[in-house]
Scaffold this motif. Structure first.
Motif, PDB file in Angstrom:
ATOM      1  N   SER A   1     -35.660  37.590   0.992  1.00 28.66           N
ATOM      2  CA  SER A   1     -36.627  38.633   1.356  1.00 28.66           C
ATOM      3  C   SER A   1     -38.027  38.217   0.909  1.00 28.66           C
ATOM      4  O   SER A   1     -38.228  37.887  -0.269  1.00 28.66           O
ATOM      5  CB  SER A   1     -36.252  39.960   0.699  1.00 28.66           C
ATOM      6  OG  SER A   1     -34.972  40.384   1.128  1.00 28.66           O
TER       7      SER A   1
ATOM      8  N   TYR B   1     -31.170  50.989  -4.827  1.00 30.57           N
ATOM      9  CA  TYR B   1     -30.998  50.261  -3.561  1.00 30.57           C
ATOM     10  C   TYR B   1     -29.714  49.441  -3.548  1.00 30.57           C
ATOM     11  O   TYR B   1     -29.194  49.092  -2.484  1.00 30.57           O
ATOM     12  CB  TYR B   1     -32.197  49.339  -3.310  1.00 30.57           C
ATOM     13  CG  TYR B   1     -32.394  48.264  -4.353  1.00 30.57           C
ATOM     14  CD1 TYR B   1     -31.711  47.060  -4.272  1.00 30.57           C
ATOM     15  CD2 TYR B   1     -33.273  48.444  -5.413  1.00 30.57           C
ATOM     16  CE1 TYR B   1     -31.876  46.068  -5.232  1.00 30.57           C
ATOM     17  CE2 TYR B   1     -33.454  47.463  -6.372  1.00 30.57           C
ATOM     18  CZ  TYR B   1     -32.760  46.278  -6.275  1.00 30.57           C
ATOM     19  OH  TYR B   1     -32.920  45.299  -7.236  1.00 30.57           O
TER      20      TYR B   1
ATOM     21  N   ARG C   1     -37.732  54.233  -1.527  1.00 29.32           N
ATOM     22  CA  ARG C   1     -37.250  54.245  -0.145  1.00 29.32           C
ATOM     23  C   ARG C   1     -35.742  54.420  -0.206  1.00 29.32           C
ATOM     24  O   ARG C   1     -35.070  53.903  -1.100  1.00 29.32           O
ATOM     25  CB  ARG C   1     -37.625  52.962   0.601  1.00 29.32           C
ATOM     26  CG  ARG C   1     -36.954  51.703   0.085  1.00 29.32           C
ATOM     27  CD  ARG C   1     -37.481  50.464   0.797  1.00 29.32           C
ATOM     28  NE  ARG C   1     -36.778  49.264   0.349  1.00 29.32           N
ATOM     29  CZ  ARG C   1     -35.808  48.670   1.034  1.00 29.32           C
ATOM     30  NH1 ARG C   1     -35.434  49.149   2.209  1.00 29.32           N
ATOM     31  NH2 ARG C   1     -35.214  47.590   0.565  1.00 29.32           N
TER      32      ARG C   1
ATOM     33  N   ASN D   1     -32.842  53.584   1.742  1.00 29.17           N
ATOM     34  CA  ASN D   1     -32.259  52.823   2.837  1.00 29.17           C
ATOM     35  C   ASN D   1     -30.744  52.993   2.909  1.00 29.17           C
ATOM     36  O   ASN D   1     -30.078  53.305   1.927  1.00 29.17           O
ATOM     37  CB  ASN D   1     -32.615  51.339   2.700  1.00 29.17           C
ATOM     38  CG  ASN D   1     -32.186  50.767   1.359  1.00 29.17           C
ATOM     39  OD1 ASN D   1     -32.444  51.355   0.311  1.00 29.17           O
ATOM     40  ND2 ASN D   1     -31.536  49.620   1.376  1.00 29.17           N
TER      41      ASN D   1
ATOM     42  N   HIS E   1     -43.178  56.702   4.616  1.00 33.71           N
ATOM     43  CA  HIS E   1     -42.448  55.690   5.391  1.00 33.71           C
ATOM     44  C   HIS E   1     -42.412  56.022   6.884  1.00 33.71           C
ATOM     45  O   HIS E   1     -41.361  55.904   7.526  1.00 33.71           O
ATOM     46  CB  HIS E   1     -41.033  55.540   4.841  1.00 33.71           C
ATOM     47  CG  HIS E   1     -40.990  55.072   3.419  1.00 33.71           C
ATOM     48  ND1 HIS E   1     -41.404  53.814   3.040  1.00 33.71           N
ATOM     49  CD2 HIS E   1     -40.607  55.709   2.282  1.00 33.71           C
ATOM     50  CE1 HIS E   1     -41.267  53.689   1.723  1.00 33.71           C
ATOM     51  NE2 HIS E   1     -40.790  54.823   1.240  1.00 33.71           N
TER      52      HIS E   1
ATOM     53  N   ASN F   1     -35.786  56.023   5.248  1.00 34.84           N
ATOM     54  CA  ASN F   1     -35.520  54.588   5.145  1.00 34.84           C
ATOM     55  C   ASN F   1     -36.686  53.807   5.730  1.00 34.84           C
ATOM     56  O   ASN F   1     -37.333  54.239   6.680  1.00 34.84           O
ATOM     57  CB  ASN F   1     -34.240  54.239   5.908  1.00 34.84           C
ATOM     58  CG  ASN F   1     -33.931  52.761   5.830  1.00 34.84           C
ATOM     59  OD1 ASN F   1     -34.354  52.079   4.904  1.00 34.84           O
ATOM     60  ND2 ASN F   1     -33.205  52.251   6.805  1.00 34.84           N
ATOM     61  N   ASP F   2     -36.955  52.654   5.137  1.00 33.90           N
ATOM     62  CA  ASP F   2     -38.019  51.794   5.654  1.00 33.90           C
ATOM     63  C   ASP F   2     -37.625  50.352   5.373  1.00 33.90           C
ATOM     64  O   ASP F   2     -37.501  49.947   4.224  1.00 33.90           O
ATOM     65  CB  ASP F   2     -39.341  52.122   4.975  1.00 33.90           C
ATOM     66  CG  ASP F   2     -40.536  51.518   5.697  1.00 33.90           C
ATOM     67  OD1 ASP F   2     -40.317  50.616   6.533  1.00 33.90           O
ATOM     68  OD2 ASP F   2     -41.675  51.944   5.432  1.00 33.90           O
ATOM     69  N   SER F   3     -37.395  49.580   6.415  1.00 34.74           N
ATOM     70  CA  SER F   3     -36.950  48.191   6.257  1.00 34.74           C
ATOM     71  C   SER F   3     -38.040  47.183   6.592  1.00 34.74           C
ATOM     72  O   SER F   3     -37.770  45.989   6.674  1.00 34.74           O
ATOM     73  CB  SER F   3     -35.726  47.939   7.154  1.00 34.74           C
ATOM     74  OG  SER F   3     -34.663  48.792   6.793  1.00 34.74           O
ATOM     75  N   ARG F   4     -39.267  47.633   6.755  1.00 34.20           N
ATOM     76  CA  ARG F   4     -40.360  46.740   7.128  1.00 34.20           C
ATOM     77  C   ARG F   4     -40.841  45.943   5.921  1.00 34.20           C
ATOM     78  O   ARG F   4     -41.316  46.515   4.939  1.00 34.20           O
ATOM     79  CB  ARG F   4     -41.521  47.539   7.723  1.00 34.20           C
ATOM     80  CG  ARG F   4     -41.190  48.260   9.024  1.00 34.20           C
ATOM     81  CD  ARG F   4     -42.317  49.198   9.414  1.00 34.20           C
ATOM     82  NE  ARG F   4     -42.448  50.303   8.472  1.00 34.20           N
ATOM     83  CZ  ARG F   4     -43.444  51.186   8.491  1.00 34.20           C
ATOM     84  NH1 ARG F   4     -44.394  51.074   9.425  1.00 34.20           N
ATOM     85  NH2 ARG F   4     -43.489  52.163   7.611  1.00 34.20           N
TER      86      ARG F   4
ATOM     87  N   ARG G   1     -42.080  48.333   2.997  1.00 36.83           N
ATOM     88  CA  ARG G   1     -40.934  49.140   2.581  1.00 36.83           C
ATOM     89  C   ARG G   1     -41.015  49.577   1.117  1.00 36.83           C
ATOM     90  O   ARG G   1     -40.581  50.676   0.767  1.00 36.83           O
ATOM     91  CB  ARG G   1     -39.634  48.371   2.821  1.00 36.83           C
ATOM     92  CG  ARG G   1     -39.554  47.029   2.113  1.00 36.83           C
ATOM     93  CD  ARG G   1     -38.270  46.310   2.435  1.00 36.83           C
ATOM     94  NE  ARG G   1     -38.129  45.083   1.654  1.00 36.83           N
ATOM     95  CZ  ARG G   1     -37.026  44.363   1.602  1.00 36.83           C
ATOM     96  NH1 ARG G   1     -35.960  44.750   2.275  1.00 36.83           N
ATOM     97  NH2 ARG G   1     -36.977  43.266   0.861  1.00 36.83           N
TER      98      ARG G   1
END
Length: 357
Positions: free
Chosen positions: A63, A86, A266, A268, A298, A303-306, A310
């Protein structure tokens, strides 16, 4: 007794479904009522330690917005039970739920020290900091019994290899003797997580973690022994601990932390459902407000996967958090720096002892 009853001493209040499983498990109210009438215990709420034997232990972190290149985890699942964690989603890969299973079914990698030693002796391995607890806390309660973290630290010292630690448990002070030896060679950096100065907030967010007083003491003791400490004020949750940023920064700085970092919460994967269920049961009066503020950070989602956004968030609330963090750093960390760890010694100790030629 019903399905809305509190599961005492735990963060998650239920087991969510596993997205990889064909089947789902539901605790029905009629079953709970049957147990009540019959005087039986429907859920003993006990922690289980389950042995696993991994083939590898050092993980490459791909990541782009995570501040580490390699991590390792001696335990999968975490009894600390932090409601926002997370790492909960990773438990689904093992066939368990990200909810209560994550806190009560702890997988113990007994061969972690052996795997680590093989990795450090490998001819192809080039020294770079390996972080303990990239996923789950290496000083969670299981460590008291199995001592895998201590055994791994001894290996890092033997091979003069840099290691980072992320924890929110004062149990780290048990290993002060090894940490001091690692620090003599510039091989150790510690990250202590402090999410609130309120014991009530700590208790409901992170039910089986060490107290705030003991975390600050851990920062103080490590710092007095010259061991560099970074304070992780994470996650910042709007409406729960976002008002504490300045006070948190002041407290960790006064106790010796050299730097601070933060993330905006966040939720997720399955964590959105787990957190939503938890806050509606635990903090019903402010639940919707907190959930809406998280969504505002977000783009309207929990959820935020950017990558890049994120963990930072966006929008007015996230900007206010960032501004407060910048002020805290200027006010309490001016002139302080967290050192880079030493990667120059390992090659000479590749076989576990100093090579003279």
């Amino acid at each position: 007794m019903n399905s809305n009853s509190s599961v005492k001493g735990r963060g998650a209040q239920k087991n969510t479904g596993n997205k990889f499983s064909t089947y789902s498990y539901e605790t029905r109210d009629d079953f709970l009522e049957f147990c009540r009438v019959e005087g039986e215990v429907a859920d003993r709420n006990k922690t289980q330690y389950l042995p696993v034997f991994s083939k590898t232990i050092v993980n490459k972190v791909t990541s782009p917005d995570v501040g580490m290149s390699y991590s390792m985890n001696m335990y999968q699942g975490c009894e600390h039970g932090c409601i926002y964690c997370y790492a909960r989603n990773a438990h689904e890969f093992w066939g368990y739920s990200a909810g209560l299973d994550f806190e009560r079914k702890i997988l113990v990698k007994h061969n972690a020290p052996k795997l680590l030693e093989a990795k450090l002796r490998s001819k192809s391995w080039k020294p770079t900091t390996i972080v303990l607890s990239g996923n789950t806390d290496c000083y969670q309660p299981a460590e008291q019994e199995f001592q895998l973290t201590r055994k791994c630290l001894e290996i890092f010292l033997k091979y003069r290899h840099p290691v980072g630690i992320i924890t929110k448990n004062a149990l780290i002070l048990r290993d002060l003797d090894i940490l001091k030896k690692l620090n003599e060679h510039g091989l150790i950096g510690v990250n202590i997580s402090v999410t609130s100065l309120s014991e009530e907030t700590r208790r409901i967010l992170e039910p089986r973690t060490t107290t705030i007083k003991k975390r600050l003491e851990a920062i103080r003791v490590l710092s007095k022994n010259g061991i560099p400490v970074n304070a992780m004020l994470a996650p910042i949750i709007p409406g729960i601990n976002s008002h504490e940023i300045l006070n948190l920064a002041k407290a960790v700085s006064e106790n010796g932390a050299l730097s601070m970092a933060f993330t905006v919460v966040r939720l997720n994967g399955a964590i959105g459902e787990i957190f939503t269920d938890w806050i509606r049961k635990t903090l019903p009066d402010k639940a919707e407000k907190v959930l809406h503020q998280i969504q505002e950070c977000h783009g309207g989602r929990l959820n935020d996967s950017r990558f890049g956004l994120r963990s930072r968030g966006e929008g007015i609330i996230a900007t206010q958090i960032h501004d407060m963090v910048c002020l805290a750093k200027r006010k309490y960390f001016k002139g302080k720096t967290f050192p880079k760890l030493n990667t120059t010694l390992h090659e000479a100790y590749k076989d576990g002892q100093l090579k003279l030629f």
